[in-house]
Design an enzyme around this catalytic site. Sequence first.
Site, PDB file in Angstrom:
ATOM      1  CB  ILE A 145     -44.099  -9.202  -7.184  1.00 13.68           C
ATOM      2  CG1 ILE A 145     -43.799 -10.328  -6.180  1.00 13.68           C
ATOM      3  CG2 ILE A 145     -42.917  -9.006  -8.130  1.00 13.68           C
ATOM      4  CD1 ILE A 145     -43.620 -11.707  -6.807  1.00 13.68           C
ATOM      5  NE  ARG A 221     -46.036 -20.094 -11.471  1.00 11.32           N
ATOM      6  CZ  ARG A 221     -45.119 -19.580 -10.653  1.00 11.32           C
ATOM      7  NH1 ARG A 221     -44.262 -18.670 -11.098  1.00 11.32           N
ATOM      8  NH2 ARG A 221     -45.038 -19.968  -9.395  1.00 11.32           N
ATOM      9  CD  GLU A 250     -41.220 -21.900 -16.627  1.00 12.38           C
ATOM     10  OE1 GLU A 250     -40.872 -22.392 -15.539  1.00 12.38           O
ATOM     11  OE2 GLU A 250     -41.654 -20.752 -16.755  1.00 12.38           O
ATOM     12  CG  HIS A 268     -39.324 -19.788 -13.490  1.00 15.11           C
ATOM     13  ND1 HIS A 268     -40.550 -20.387 -13.618  1.00 15.11           N
ATOM     14  CD2 HIS A 268     -39.431 -19.010 -12.390  1.00 15.11           C
ATOM     15  CE1 HIS A 268     -41.359 -19.998 -12.647  1.00 15.11           C
ATOM     16  NE2 HIS A 268     -40.688 -19.152 -11.882  1.00 15.11           N
TER      17      HIS A 268
HETATM   18  P1  NAP Z   1     -50.138 -11.124  -5.040  1.00 14.33           P
HETATM   19  O1  NAP Z   1     -49.631 -10.166  -4.010  1.00 14.33           O
HETATM   20  O2  NAP Z   1     -51.223 -12.063  -4.677  1.00 14.33           O
HETATM   21  O3  NAP Z   1     -50.599 -10.233  -6.304  1.00 14.33           O
HETATM   22  C1  NAP Z   1     -51.287 -10.756  -7.377  1.00 14.33           C
HETATM   23  C2  NAP Z   1     -51.966  -9.617  -8.135  1.00 14.33           C
HETATM   24  O4  NAP Z   1     -52.581 -10.145  -9.303  1.00 14.33           O
HETATM   25  C3  NAP Z   1     -53.059  -8.901  -7.350  1.00 14.33           C
HETATM   26  O5  NAP Z   1     -52.922  -7.524  -7.530  1.00 14.33           O
HETATM   27  C4  NAP Z   1     -54.349  -9.396  -7.970  1.00 14.33           C
HETATM   28  O6  NAP Z   1     -55.345  -8.395  -7.848  1.00 14.33           O
HETATM   29  C5  NAP Z   1     -53.906  -9.643  -9.403  1.00 14.33           C
HETATM   30  N1  NAP Z   1     -54.735 -10.619 -10.114  1.00 14.33           N
HETATM   31  C6  NAP Z   1     -55.043 -11.888  -9.724  1.00 14.33           C
HETATM   32  N2  NAP Z   1     -55.837 -12.484 -10.636  1.00 14.33           N
HETATM   33  C7  NAP Z   1     -56.025 -11.572 -11.615  1.00 14.33           C
HETATM   34  C8  NAP Z   1     -56.779 -11.584 -12.819  1.00 14.33           C
HETATM   35  N3  NAP Z   1     -57.492 -12.648 -13.209  1.00 14.33           N
HETATM   36  N4  NAP Z   1     -56.754 -10.473 -13.596  1.00 14.33           N
HETATM   37  C9  NAP Z   1     -56.047  -9.392 -13.220  1.00 14.33           C
HETATM   38  N5  NAP Z   1     -55.326  -9.315 -12.085  1.00 14.33           N
HETATM   39  C10 NAP Z   1     -55.321 -10.398 -11.290  1.00 14.33           C
HETATM   40  O7  NAP Z   1     -48.964 -12.019  -5.600  1.00 14.33           O
HETATM   41  P2  NAP Z   1     -47.394 -11.690  -5.687  1.00 14.33           P
HETATM   42  O8  NAP Z   1     -46.735 -12.062  -4.427  1.00 14.33           O
HETATM   43  O9  NAP Z   1     -47.225 -10.290  -6.202  1.00 14.33           O
HETATM   44  O10 NAP Z   1     -46.949 -12.785  -6.809  1.00 14.33           O
HETATM   45  C11 NAP Z   1     -47.550 -12.762  -8.073  1.00 14.33           C
HETATM   46  C12 NAP Z   1     -47.127 -13.950  -8.906  1.00 14.33           C
HETATM   47  O11 NAP Z   1     -45.826 -13.751  -9.431  1.00 14.33           O
HETATM   48  C13 NAP Z   1     -47.001 -15.308  -8.200  1.00 14.33           C
HETATM   49  O12 NAP Z   1     -48.257 -15.909  -7.985  1.00 14.33           O
HETATM   50  C14 NAP Z   1     -46.141 -16.093  -9.177  1.00 14.33           C
HETATM   51  O13 NAP Z   1     -46.948 -16.739 -10.139  1.00 14.33           O
HETATM   52  C15 NAP Z   1     -45.306 -15.009  -9.857  1.00 14.33           C
HETATM   53  N6  NAP Z   1     -43.883 -15.101  -9.461  1.00 14.33           N
HETATM   54  C16 NAP Z   1     -42.941 -15.384 -10.413  1.00 14.33           C
HETATM   55  C17 NAP Z   1     -41.610 -15.452 -10.042  1.00 14.33           C
HETATM   56  C18 NAP Z   1     -40.546 -15.746 -11.048  1.00 14.33           C
HETATM   57  O14 NAP Z   1     -39.538 -16.338 -10.691  1.00 14.33           O
HETATM   58  N7  NAP Z   1     -40.701 -15.352 -12.295  1.00 14.33           N
HETATM   59  C19 NAP Z   1     -41.227 -15.261  -8.723  1.00 14.33           C
HETATM   60  C20 NAP Z   1     -42.198 -14.964  -7.799  1.00 14.33           C
HETATM   61  C21 NAP Z   1     -43.532 -14.882  -8.180  1.00 14.33           C
HETATM   62  P3  NAP Z   1     -56.923  -8.764  -7.857  1.00 14.33           P
HETATM   63  O15 NAP Z   1     -57.095  -9.880  -6.870  1.00 14.33           O
HETATM   64  O16 NAP Z   1     -57.602  -7.491  -7.480  1.00 14.33           O
HETATM   65  O17 NAP Z   1     -57.232  -9.158  -9.254  1.00 14.33           O
HETATM   66  C1  8YV Z   2     -39.446 -19.908  -7.945  1.00 19.42           C
HETATM   67  C2  8YV Z   2     -41.523 -18.536  -8.388  1.00 19.42           C
HETATM   68  O1  8YV Z   2     -38.616 -20.098  -9.055  1.00 19.42           O
HETATM   69  O2  8YV Z   2     -42.004 -17.913  -6.177  1.00 19.42           O
HETATM   70  C3  8YV Z   2     -42.443 -18.217  -7.281  1.00 19.42           C
HETATM   71  O3  8YV Z   2     -43.669 -18.253  -7.532  1.00 19.42           O
HETATM   72  O4  8YV Z   2     -41.910 -18.701  -9.501  1.00 19.42           O
HETATM   73  C4  8YV Z   2     -40.057 -18.576  -8.130  1.00 19.42           C
HETATM   74  O5  8YV Z   2     -39.701 -17.789  -7.062  1.00 19.42           O
HETATM   75  C5  8YV Z   2     -40.201 -21.152  -7.843  1.00 19.42           C
HETATM   76  O6  8YV Z   2     -41.419 -21.111  -7.244  1.00 19.42           O
HETATM   77  C6  8YV Z   2     -39.278 -22.160  -7.162  1.00 19.42           C
HETATM   78  O7  8YV Z   2     -39.969 -23.223  -6.826  1.00 19.42           O
END
Ligand code: NAP
Ligand code: 8YV
Length: 307
Positions: A145, A221, A250, A268
């Site tokens: 992301i 998060r 939340e 969220h």
């Molecule tokens: P991803 O591809 O696994 O990317 C996570 C990134 O975070 C990696 O670049 C990783 O690099 C870095 N990271 C992990 N631990 C770290 C630390 N302690 N310090 C610094 N960097 C760190 O995951 P993604 O698919 O992009 O998703 C990321 C997160 O977004 C999800 O896990 C979820 O919590 C959140 N999210 C939120 C929503 C929402 O609705 N708001 C929706 C979707 C996802 P390194 O391993 O090199 O550190």
């Molecule tokens: C969702 C998210 O709201 O994918 C994630 O990690 O935070 C969001 O896309 C959530 O997980 C729905 O359960």
Amino acid sequence: MPDLLQIGGITEAMRQRLDPVFDIHQLSDFDPGAITHIITNGHDGVPPELIPRLNNLKVISVYGVGYDAVDASAAAQRDIVVTHTPDVLNLEVATTAVLLMLACYRDLLRDDAYVRSGSWEAEGNAPLTRSADNQKIGILGLGRIGQAIADKLAPWNPEIVYHTRRPKDVPYRYFDDLAKMAAYVDVLICITPGGTGTRHLVSAKVIEALGPSGTLINVSRGSVVDEVALIHALQSGQLGWAGLDVFENEPHVPQALRDLPNVVLLPHAGSATEETRAAMGNLTVDNLLQHVKSGEVLTPVPECRDQ
Ligand code: NAP
Ligand code: 8YV
């Protein structure tokens, strides 16, 4: 038919695909020895004390990419595969991050209120806002992301820099120190996973380094940001603005945050569009159906690969 435990809500479309294949049980009424599969989401996860009770559990399918509400290491030790929904939500969450950033820079909520309240007619033009063009933007967590956010920001001509634990093969400057990156940038966008490894990574020190003209965007998060320190900094002017999609407890959002004029708050909703939630729902169900068909899953979390 295999027995599926449903934790949290599922959409009608998901139910229609699951019904012909599984006996679906609710938390209020299930036989622990019978359950082979669980469907849950990123918020509800799986209560840790439940996993040891489910001796025949094979798969936990999470509707969401973040799986910090499931103890994936404990599951892997018991040969249970945890799956999630990577990639299908990258663009939507990136849009949400950009939306929050633009809303902060252009004071969207204040200006909307200015028109609705009649202030435009009564007082004349609203005060000027800030341009979002040509800013230094630090991405905390440059994964799937985070990269989509960097790509989506291109029309605003930013200088992108980033912090992760390990540098990536990307054309952006890497900071091995988050506080130093925060001091360098105008905007800090958080998009790491949640959980113990990232808890309060955005500390009082990092927030202070971002400074009075800085903007914090959190779409990761709530646990990643020290919310008490954030509120204090926003109230005192130590930090300029914040755009927040996620919170520490939340759906409770502290009244102090709701009262602030220099924040934009979302419930969220990072991935919460019809299209993206449908894609996430399909992948969540596909993982379960594929396991019944072949014993394999499509998108296991890293802790459960090579099982
Ligand atoms: P991803 O591809 O696994 O990317 C996570 C990134 O975070 C990696 O670049 C990783 O690099 C870095 N990271 C992990 N631990 C770290 C630390 N302690 N310090 C610094 N960097 C760190 O995951 P993604 O698919 O992009 O998703 C990321 C997160 O977004 C999800 O896990 C979820 O919590 C959140 N999210 C939120 C929503 C929402 O609705 N708001 C929706 C979707 C996802 P390194 O391993 O090199 O550190
Ligand atoms: C969702 C998210 O709201 O994918 C994630 O990690 O935070 C969001 O896309 C959530 O997980 C729905 O359960």
